[in-house]
Motif scaffolding. Sequence first.
Motif, PDB file in Angstrom:
ATOM      1  N   GLU A 161       0.843  -1.202   0.000  1.00 19.91           N
ATOM      2  CA  GLU A 161       0.000   0.000   0.000  1.00 19.91           C
ATOM      3  C   GLU A 161       0.878   1.252   0.000  1.00 19.91           C
ATOM      4  N   TRP A 162       1.971   1.179   0.741  1.00 18.15           N
ATOM      5  CA  TRP A 162       2.957   2.242   0.747  1.00 18.15           C
ATOM      6  C   TRP A 162       4.290   1.635   0.313  1.00 18.15           C
ATOM      7  N   GLY A 163       4.787   2.030  -0.835  1.00 24.82           N
ATOM      8  CA  GLY A 163       6.109   1.585  -1.243  1.00 24.82           C
ATOM      9  C   GLY A 163       7.150   2.336  -0.430  1.00 24.82           C
TER      10      GLY A 163
ATOM     11  N   PHE B 202      -3.121  17.358  -2.215  1.00 27.62           N
ATOM     12  CA  PHE B 202      -1.951  17.350  -1.329  1.00 27.62           C
ATOM     13  C   PHE B 202      -2.230  16.428  -0.151  1.00 27.62           C
ATOM     14  N   ASP B 203      -1.692  15.244  -0.218  1.00 29.24           N
ATOM     15  CA  ASP B 203      -1.890  14.245   0.832  1.00 29.24           C
ATOM     16  C   ASP B 203      -1.008  14.596   2.033  1.00 29.24           C
ATOM     17  N   GLY B 204      -1.605  14.508   3.213  1.00 33.19           N
ATOM     18  CA  GLY B 204      -0.835  14.786   4.427  1.00 33.19           C
ATOM     19  C   GLY B 204      -0.198  13.541   5.008  1.00 33.19           C
ATOM     20  N   ALA B 205      -0.347  12.395   4.328  1.00 33.54           N
ATOM     21  CA  ALA B 205       0.146  11.132   4.872  1.00 33.54           C
ATOM     22  C   ALA B 205       1.670  11.068   4.881  1.00 33.54           C
TER      23      ALA B 205
ATOM     24  N   MET C 128      -7.731  23.109  -4.517  1.00 34.07           N
ATOM     25  CA  MET C 128      -6.666  22.342  -3.865  1.00 34.07           C
ATOM     26  C   MET C 128      -7.216  21.629  -2.645  1.00 34.07           C
ATOM     27  N   PHE C 129      -6.869  20.350  -2.550  1.00 35.81           N
ATOM     28  CA  PHE C 129      -7.254  19.513  -1.407  1.00 35.81           C
ATOM     29  C   PHE C 129      -6.081  19.362  -0.457  1.00 35.81           C
ATOM     30  N   SER C 130      -6.349  19.479   0.825  1.00 35.36           N
ATOM     31  CA  SER C 130      -5.474  18.956   1.885  1.00 35.36           C
ATOM     32  C   SER C 130      -6.331  18.949   3.144  1.00 35.36           C
ATOM     33  N   ASP C 131      -5.753  18.546   4.268  1.00 31.16           N
ATOM     34  CA  ASP C 131      -6.504  18.592   5.533  1.00 31.16           C
ATOM     35  C   ASP C 131      -7.049  19.998   5.779  1.00 31.16           C
ATOM     36  N   VAL C 132      -6.286  20.986   5.347  1.00 32.39           N
ATOM     37  CA  VAL C 132      -6.650  22.376   5.647  1.00 32.39           C
ATOM     38  C   VAL C 132      -6.934  23.172   4.377  1.00 32.39           C
TER      39      VAL C 132
ATOM     40  N   THR D  17     -14.895  13.387   0.507  1.00 29.33           N
ATOM     41  CA  THR D  17     -14.904  12.087   1.168  1.00 29.33           C
ATOM     42  C   THR D  17     -14.165  11.080   0.294  1.00 29.33           C
ATOM     43  N   ASP D  18     -12.904  10.823   0.624  1.00 29.30           N
ATOM     44  CA  ASP D  18     -12.112   9.876  -0.172  1.00 29.30           C
ATOM     45  C   ASP D  18     -12.192   8.484   0.435  1.00 29.30           C
ATOM     46  N   VAL D  19     -12.504   7.518  -0.426  1.00 34.76           N
ATOM     47  CA  VAL D  19     -12.724   6.147   0.034  1.00 34.76           C
ATOM     48  C   VAL D  19     -12.471   5.243  -1.168  1.00 34.76           C
TER      49      VAL D  19
HETATM   50  C1  IPT Z   1      -4.223  10.618   5.817  1.00 38.24           C
HETATM   51  C2  IPT Z   1      -3.433  11.855   6.049  1.00 38.24           C
HETATM   52  O1  IPT Z   1      -2.925  11.890   7.358  1.00 38.24           O
HETATM   53  C3  IPT Z   1      -4.326  13.042   5.839  1.00 38.24           C
HETATM   54  O2  IPT Z   1      -3.549  14.201   5.926  1.00 38.24           O
HETATM   55  C4  IPT Z   1      -5.035  12.977   4.493  1.00 38.24           C
HETATM   56  O3  IPT Z   1      -4.146  13.241   3.452  1.00 38.24           O
HETATM   57  C5  IPT Z   1      -5.667  11.614   4.327  1.00 38.24           C
HETATM   58  O4  IPT Z   1      -4.745  10.595   4.517  1.00 38.24           O
HETATM   59  C6  IPT Z   1      -6.287  11.438   2.968  1.00 38.24           C
HETATM   60  O5  IPT Z   1      -7.006  10.250   2.923  1.00 38.24           O
HETATM   61  S1  IPT Z   1      -3.221   9.244   6.021  1.00 38.24           S
HETATM   62  C7  IPT Z   1      -4.294   7.864   6.032  1.00 38.24           C
HETATM   63  C8  IPT Z   1      -3.451   6.662   6.246  1.00 38.24           C
HETATM   64  C9  IPT Z   1      -5.368   7.973   7.073  1.00 38.24           C
END
Ligand code: IPT
Length: 436
Positions: free
Chosen positions: A37-39, A161-164, A192-196, A249-251
């Motif tokens: 899932e994460w390389g 922009f993923d915060g992961a 633009m998408f991110s947590d904020v 809502t990402d799923v």
């Molecule tokens: C999660 C990130 O922490 C968050 O910032 C956001 O980008 C989110 O993903 C998008 O789905 S990490 C995930 C493993 C919960």
Amino acid sequence: PLRAQDLPVPSKNQLKWQKLETTAFIHFTVNTYTGKEWGDGTERPEIFNPVNFDARKMIKVLKETGFKMAIITAKHHDGFCLWPTAYTAHSVKSSPWKNGEGDMVKEIEQACREYDIQFGFYLSPWDQNHPSYGTSAYNTFYKNQLRELLTNYGEIAEVWFDGAKDKKAIDMEYDFNGYWDIVRELQPNAVMFSDVGPDVRWVGNEKGIAGETMWSTIDVKPENAPGKMSPAYLNVGDPNGKLWIPTETDVSIRPGWFYHEKEDDKVRSAQNLVDLYYTSVGRNSVLLLNIPPNKEGLFAEQDVKNLYEYRSILDETFDRNLAKTDHNGSLTDGALESYISLHTNKPFVVTLSEKVSFDRVSLQENITEGQKNEEALLEYWDGTAWTLLSDLTTIGYKRLLRVPLTTTDKIRITVKKSKSPVQLAELGLYKASARE
Ligand code: IPT
């Protein structure tokens, strides 16, 4: 109390985006071949070879199943790039796919143009391959990549922009403000998408479930970078938030974001996908459903089958608005800007021209002037008395309610609490498909 003009309101781009309702994510990279899932960035580009990759086939499915935009993972956390970037060799250029001459981002983009859906990309800030990661040189590298993607692929509707980031990952101070400035400069119509945000925010989980109470407004503090927000806060929002940043809502249609053969029997059913529609679009959010291509470079059969079934169920349910017989045209004309103003504790009765039977209700606020409803009662006339159908909180762009099968010719809506008069734009009454 706030006056209407003091409420945060959506920008033109945010409004257009909200109306898309259902959008699609395409997660594809070396992980599809390693099963991860994460390389971790050590993957050899040689393993990336989707011999039957066909962007047109996949985008056609998305178009026909109602998705209005596709977002491709141009680069995930492993750092492998799906376009022939000039800034690293760790890309399709070094893979056997099309003898290193291919550009997957381009092919997806072109297919989106052909089928007339919007196009966006995901560019992971966390990059475990590039040697500069952890230093300020990485910000320059990331901005260069952003510029390539924002310049060579036509109109971009959304940048993700993923915060992961793994807790054990190298520390890196991302220059998010600098990244966002580049997007604004090169693609002023993109959200633009991110947590904020700055335009659309994460919903706080990856389960497809927006809060039942869902404010498109939040507050963001200077320390609230992506990945540093409270998921619970994001999931509900904040009635007093000063910023309009609605949720996405990402799923995934599968347990993972990437395709894994061992999950072929765990694809979400059509009914489950319909449920997701209610818990995202039906809760003032936008659905971003991930459908990951398989090793061949195509959507898997079961996924495609379930998507078509999901769409046909939704089409059947929402085929006919039974409130259309109402003499009051503004509530059923599909336009947010024509609305009825509802004042607190002043019941509003909608009289239908005949009795109808329904078990789904759709409500919409004219969000062009902000989100206002906090609490309302929805009732129907049962022949002798007003009977409660739903005691609801927020409405926002859209609120869908699954209610018991009800037959009536009168609906009553009473706002109990609101930030200012509620501008009720739409009322829908529907009879659900038996396949829901
Ligand atoms: C999660 C990130 O922490 C968050 O910032 C956001 O980008 C989110 O993903 C998008 O789905 S990490 C995930 C493993 C919960």
